[in-house]
Design a protein around this motif. Sequence first.
Motif, PDB file in Angstrom:
ATOM      1  N   UNK A 408       0.110  28.080  97.045  1.00  0.00           N
ATOM      2  CA  UNK A 408      -0.913  28.748  97.851  1.00  0.00           C
ATOM      3  C   UNK A 408      -0.304  29.953  98.558  1.00  0.00           C
ATOM      4  N   UNK A 409      -1.086  31.007  98.762  1.00  0.00           N
ATOM      5  CA  UNK A 409      -0.592  32.152  99.534  1.00  0.00           C
ATOM      6  C   UNK A 409      -0.286  31.727 100.960  1.00  0.00           C
ATOM      7  N   UNK A 410       0.780  32.237 101.519  1.00  0.00           N
ATOM      8  CA  UNK A 410       1.156  31.866 102.893  1.00  0.00           C
ATOM      9  C   UNK A 410       0.025  32.179 103.867  1.00  0.00           C
ATOM     10  N   UNK A 411      -0.712  33.284 103.609  1.00  0.00           N
ATOM     11  CA  UNK A 411      -1.744  33.720 104.540  1.00  0.00           C
ATOM     12  C   UNK A 411      -2.989  32.841 104.453  1.00  0.00           C
ATOM     13  N   UNK A 412      -3.127  32.045 103.393  1.00  0.00           N
ATOM     14  CA  UNK A 412      -4.221  31.075 103.333  1.00  0.00           C
ATOM     15  C   UNK A 412      -3.983  29.911 104.302  1.00  0.00           C
ATOM     16  N   UNK A 413      -2.708  29.652 104.599  1.00  0.00           N
ATOM     17  CA  UNK A 413      -2.358  28.538 105.472  1.00  0.00           C
ATOM     18  C   UNK A 413      -2.121  29.011 106.899  1.00  0.00           C
TER      19      UNK A 413
END
Length: 414
Positions: A408-413
Amino acid sequence: MDIIHAVNNLQRLVNDALADRLQLMPAVVVTGARQTGKSTLAEHLVRGARRYATLDDLDVLDAARRDPQALVGGSGAVTLDEVQREPGLLRAVKRAIDRDRKPGRFLLTGSANLLLMRQVSESLAGRASYLTLWPMTRREQHGLGSCGRWDDLLAAADADWREVLLDELDDNGLETDWRALARHGGFPTPALHLSTDADRRIWFDGYVRTYLERDLLDLAAISALPDFRRLMRAACLRTGQLLNQTELGRDIGLPQPTVHRWLNLLETSYLLVRLPAYSVNRTKRLIKTPKLYWADTGLAMHLGEVSKPEGAHLENLVLHDLLAWRDARVDRVELGYWRTAGGEEVDFVVETGGKLVPIEIKATARPRLGDTAHLRSFRAEYGAKARAGLLLHTGSSVEWLAPDVLGAPWWRVL
């Protein structure tokens, strides 16, 4: 979204936790590094009429030393800011609490880990609850008053993680350049008010000078400030690495006991973070070599004279968010890293509710199956106790890279 909105609305992750504790305990202590926003939190966010005094004011500091009763007396609620400057004041707070244990009487802040200061721990034992205010998370900077989606992931079944991360209800899920976030860090002033790297360099330089010339002297008598600054720089250049105090001292010409003592001071000041190794045997966690991180990536890059963020700084951003999340919770959470004698390593392990969540960080936009190997080894080692692995990357896709590892993209978390 205009991120100055965060300052105008004063939304911080610990707001609810602070309010809950003030309803229960006679004293609440908010600690953290200088300039994380503790004074703003204490002076403006706590509802109700409270007297406010800061020991950064020399007159107040003198009163704390000469006539502490003048500061803590009366039946009204009191906020005392930067109390580490006069730990003896806590004896007067203790006496006041013992006379009247009404909840919320005292809100205390300090730019040091007051639990590690003997006079404080003895005076407030059983009388205070503690909160840590870290530099602002990405979502706090966007005015959301929250951290990453760790609670959402823990509450969902592993198989539902992809849908959880794709179901973003606010606009914080927009793709972001992690390198910009690493450069400005999370201290409110450089993160929200300063727009250029040059302006932030000026601010960080002033911050370091204040710490070296003032705050540090409140904690310990250190005359060799140039050596201390060289230690900070060397430690910043080892972000994300295993901490070898002997090697660090050899590189900068300092004995290991001095390195050990000065690193402890940096940790007490909430600037340095030592991440322990995960082990089923909790005693072994205390003796295994920790990894070295910083409370704020912007400060670490400034001290290390690093102009271009590296993969370790992306790791540090994720750890910072995890620390802020952990310390705003009531339920206990343990954070660590995992490493085997054969060299397999997982960046972070979250232990809560009897389960383990392994997290790997990759500064790549195109993670591959091979990048999941260590996460899968961890899951094989711990079996049913381990939940699915989470691999955070810099790309845009949310997909299962392996049956038990979600990329997952870091910015999604965060």
